[in-house]
Enzyme design. Structure first.
Site, PDB file in Angstrom:
ATOM      1  CD  GLU A  83      -2.527  16.910 -15.306  1.00  0.00           C
ATOM      2  OE1 GLU A  83      -1.645  16.538 -14.511  1.00  0.00           O
ATOM      3  OE2 GLU A  83      -2.288  17.360 -16.430  1.00  0.00           O
ATOM      4  CE  LYS A 266       2.458  17.289 -14.236  1.00  0.00           C
ATOM      5  NZ  LYS A 266       1.094  17.001 -14.725  1.00  0.00           N
ATOM      6  CG  ASP A 282       7.507   6.470  -0.767  1.00  0.00           C
ATOM      7  OD1 ASP A 282       7.323   7.538  -1.364  1.00  0.00           O
ATOM      8  OD2 ASP A 282       8.174   6.363   0.271  1.00  0.00           O
ATOM      9  CG  HIS A 380      -5.153  19.318 -20.586  1.00  0.00           C
ATOM     10  ND1 HIS A 380      -4.510  18.229 -20.058  1.00  0.00           N
ATOM     11  CD2 HIS A 380      -5.342  20.168 -19.563  1.00  0.00           C
ATOM     12  CE1 HIS A 380      -4.311  18.426 -18.776  1.00  0.00           C
ATOM     13  NE2 HIS A 380      -4.801  19.602 -18.451  1.00  0.00           N
TER      14      HIS A 380
HETATM   15  P1  NAD Z   1       8.337  -3.327   5.098  1.00  0.00           P
HETATM   16  O1  NAD Z   1       9.009  -2.672   6.244  1.00  0.00           O
HETATM   17  O2  NAD Z   1       6.909  -3.657   5.285  1.00  0.00           O
HETATM   18  O3  NAD Z   1       9.182  -4.634   4.729  1.00  0.00           O
HETATM   19  C1  NAD Z   1       8.706  -5.640   3.885  1.00  0.00           C
HETATM   20  C2  NAD Z   1       8.293  -6.836   4.701  1.00  0.00           C
HETATM   21  O4  NAD Z   1       7.631  -7.770   3.861  1.00  0.00           O
HETATM   22  C3  NAD Z   1       9.478  -7.553   5.323  1.00  0.00           C
HETATM   23  O5  NAD Z   1       9.165  -7.946   6.620  1.00  0.00           O
HETATM   24  C4  NAD Z   1       9.637  -8.798   4.417  1.00  0.00           C
HETATM   25  O6  NAD Z   1      10.255  -9.870   5.072  1.00  0.00           O
HETATM   26  C5  NAD Z   1       8.183  -9.070   4.077  1.00  0.00           C
HETATM   27  N1  NAD Z   1       7.929  -9.844   2.863  1.00  0.00           N
HETATM   28  C6  NAD Z   1       6.906 -10.713   2.686  1.00  0.00           C
HETATM   29  N2  NAD Z   1       6.922 -11.263   1.464  1.00  0.00           N
HETATM   30  C7  NAD Z   1       7.961 -10.715   0.821  1.00  0.00           C
HETATM   31  C8  NAD Z   1       8.471 -10.845  -0.503  1.00  0.00           C
HETATM   32  N3  NAD Z   1       7.915 -11.670  -1.400  1.00  0.00           N
HETATM   33  N4  NAD Z   1       9.526 -10.092  -0.859  1.00  0.00           N
HETATM   34  C9  NAD Z   1      10.081  -9.215   0.010  1.00  0.00           C
HETATM   35  N5  NAD Z   1       9.650  -9.059   1.276  1.00  0.00           N
HETATM   36  C10 NAD Z   1       8.607  -9.804   1.682  1.00  0.00           C
HETATM   37  O7  NAD Z   1       8.421  -2.442   3.785  1.00  0.00           O
HETATM   38  P2  NAD Z   1       9.679  -1.938   2.952  1.00  0.00           P
HETATM   39  O8  NAD Z   1       9.370  -2.301   1.545  1.00  0.00           O
HETATM   40  O9  NAD Z   1      10.994  -2.336   3.529  1.00  0.00           O
HETATM   41  O10 NAD Z   1       9.580  -0.343   3.122  1.00  0.00           O
HETATM   42  C11 NAD Z   1       8.630   0.383   2.401  1.00  0.00           C
HETATM   43  C12 NAD Z   1       8.125   1.541   3.227  1.00  0.00           C
HETATM   44  O11 NAD Z   1       9.216   2.351   3.665  1.00  0.00           O
HETATM   45  C13 NAD Z   1       7.243   2.431   2.424  1.00  0.00           C
HETATM   46  O12 NAD Z   1       6.063   2.688   3.184  1.00  0.00           O
HETATM   47  C14 NAD Z   1       8.060   3.735   2.291  1.00  0.00           C
HETATM   48  O13 NAD Z   1       7.205   4.847   2.206  1.00  0.00           O
HETATM   49  C15 NAD Z   1       8.850   3.724   3.551  1.00  0.00           C
HETATM   50  N6  NAD Z   1      10.092   4.514   3.611  1.00  0.00           N
HETATM   51  C16 NAD Z   1      10.666   5.096   2.509  1.00  0.00           C
HETATM   52  C17 NAD Z   1      11.846   5.808   2.635  1.00  0.00           C
HETATM   53  C18 NAD Z   1      12.484   6.395   1.399  1.00  0.00           C
HETATM   54  O14 NAD Z   1      12.082   6.062   0.295  1.00  0.00           O
HETATM   55  N7  NAD Z   1      13.487   7.248   1.520  1.00  0.00           N
HETATM   56  C19 NAD Z   1      12.470   5.912   3.877  1.00  0.00           C
HETATM   57  C20 NAD Z   1      11.875   5.275   4.969  1.00  0.00           C
HETATM   58  C21 NAD Z   1      10.700   4.568   4.836  1.00  0.00           C
END
Ligand code: NAD
Length: 445
Positions: A83, A266, A282, A380
């Site tokens: 936008e 928004k 996300d 805008h």
């Molecule tokens: P992820 O599965 O990659 O988990 C994070 C990983 O990073 C873990 O293995 C953790 O041990 C590691 N890690 C390394 N350094 C770290 C640090 N300093 N702090 C924390 N962890 C560390 O990712 P996630 O964050 O669990 O999930 C995010 C994803 O899930 C996004 O892509 C999202 O779109 C998706 N998702 C979202 C929903 C929702 O919002 N409803 C549902 C399902 C999946």
């Protein structure tokens, strides 16, 4: 962290010159910036690993918000948004806020909620007591699902039990609060929910229903406030104090009316989403959390509000949940997302959350100031005119010239842009005189 985020005249220089300046201020190599942003930073082969049925990728503009100072630090803030005027508005408002000392921000610990639904529970009160009594055992089971996170200082922190519906339904919902450190945490938390669920059902004497995170992550909020001196809010037609009154009026309107609050929010999400997308996060999760939080009182409300403070100063504040990560998800594999984190130089996810919320507050200030003064259309449409010029076929310098002509003519339409383009391309002797020639001296004569 950037050495500065002030770059006067940044909008006037070329893309290559901007990359050089930003590289210089952030320590990133301009060639790395160019490489990371080629084709939107993502090739089809990598994209094919992200999602299903891939045909290619879809590009969006990648800009930077300038003038952003949060808790005394300067940041060059990447924003991905289609936008027109969003990046300019955030940068302008951040400059005004900077005059009042910048954004002052704080964030909660990165706690996400794992929800486990239990159904068919008999005596819910007794079941809840048994679950709470087994808290330590249950938190240990939860931790066992995320050993890597526990090693990094995160893990399960608290257990809560809620009764939903009436007794006949026998529904209990257990929340496990998980400190996700620098991860957004959805996958981590879903893993926790699935791991603890069987034991929860056993203790409660019910059956397992859903097991998933809640996107209403209200334990992971960010609060930002700022002060803006009246002098920097003034326009050609209004003094700063009158602008403060107008902005407070705009805030009250949003506080009293969900129809207005939706549009007010928004505008906030214009900034928040753009930073969320640029950093590979996300944005649906952030959006869902923000709007659910905005409705927490039972009536949808503005996430940011504005008031007059002593000494002719405008005071603003924003509070919203922010589930952003600096690790995990697709962050590792998206070169442009990695570049964004590099340009920002953030140390952890909480710091990133404070920046995204600050840009949200700046976006809101820009919108309410415009609404309280000239109206939103003037600025805008001037920026929108550039997209219309491109759509009409203008390239290079033609874009600015055509945009200027259609703005001056107050006719920002594709037809007008095509006519203006003809004026810039075809010598006057080879065509009829256009209305634009009476408005703008296109040939510089
Ligand atoms: P992820 O599965 O990659 O988990 C994070 C990983 O990073 C873990 O293995 C953790 O041990 C590691 N890690 C390394 N350094 C770290 C640090 N300093 N702090 C924390 N962890 C560390 O990712 P996630 O964050 O669990 O999930 C995010 C994803 O899930 C996004 O892509 C999202 O779109 C998706 N998702 C979202 C929903 C929702 O919002 N409803 C549902 C399902 C999946």
């Amino acid at each position: 962290m950037a050495t500065t985020s002030r770059f006067p005249g940044f909008y006037k220089i070329s893309v290559d010159e901007r990359r050089a300046l930003i590289g210089n201020a952030t320590g990133a190599d301009p060639h790395d910036i160019a490489r990371a942003l080629e084709a939107g930073g993502l090739d089809a082969e990598t994209a094919d690993k992200f999602v299903e049925n891939v045909l290619g990728t879809y590009g969006l503009p990648y800009g930077v918000a300038l003038n952003v100072r949060v808790n005394g630090r300067d940041y060059v803030v990447p924003m991905v948004v289609e936008e027109p005027s969003v990046v300019a508005a955030a940068s302008n408002a951040a400059k005004m806020i900077r005059e009042g000392g910048g954004f002052i921000a704080e964030s909660d610990p990165p706690l996400m909620v794992a929800q486990v639904q239990l159904v068919g529970v008999g005596d819910r009160r007794a079941a809840a007591e048994r679950l709470l009594a087994a808290k330590n055992e249950l938190l240990a089971i939860a931790d066992a699902a995320v050993p890597g996170l526990v090693e990094r200082g995160g893990g399960a922190r608290e257990l809560e039990v809620r009764s939903l519906g009436d007794d006949d339904e026998g529904m209990l919902v257990v929340h496990v609060l998980v400190d996700c450190r620098d991860a957004m945490g959805a996958n981590l938390v879903n893993g926790v929910a699935e791991r603890v669920a069987p034991r929860l059902a056993e203790i409660a004497g019910g059956r397992v229903g859903l097991r998933i995170l809640s996107n209403l992550c209200d334990r992971r909020c960010v609060r930002v406030h700022c002060y803006v001196p009246a002098s920097v809010l003034a326009t050609d037609d209004m003094n700063g104090s009158a602008v403060i009154d107008g902005i407070v009026n705009a805030s009250r309107f949003a506080e009293l009316d969900p129809y207005r609050a939706a549009t007010h929010n928004k505008g906030i999400m214009n900034g928040v989403d753009a930073v969320t997308i640029a950093t590979g996060n996300d944005w649906r999760a952030v959006e869902a959390g923000a709007h659910a939080f905005a409705a927490r009182s039972g009536r949808y409300a503005p996430l940011a509000t504005w008031r007059r403070a002593p000494n002719d100063v405008l005071a603003g504040r924003i509070e919203l949940p922010m589930s952003l990560g600096t690790v995990g998800g697709t962050l590792r594999v998206h070169p442009a997302a990695r570049l964004s984190l590099r340009l920002l130089g953030v140390g952890n996810a909480q710091e990133l959350a404070t920046i995204a919320a600050s840009v949200g507050l700046a976006s809101n200030l820009a919108a309410v100031r415009a609404l309280a003064t000239d109206g939103i259309q003037r600025g805008h449409m001037a920026l929108h005119a550039r997209s219309v010029a491109v759509a009409a076929g203008a390239v290079g310098d033609e874009v600015e010239r055509v945009a200027t002509m259609i703005v001056e003519a107050r006719d920002i339409t594709l037809d007008a842009a095509r006519e203006a383009l003809t004026v810039t391309r075809v010598p006057r002797s080879d065509r009829e005189v256009s209305r634009f020639e009476r408005l703008v001296d296109v040939d510089g004569e």
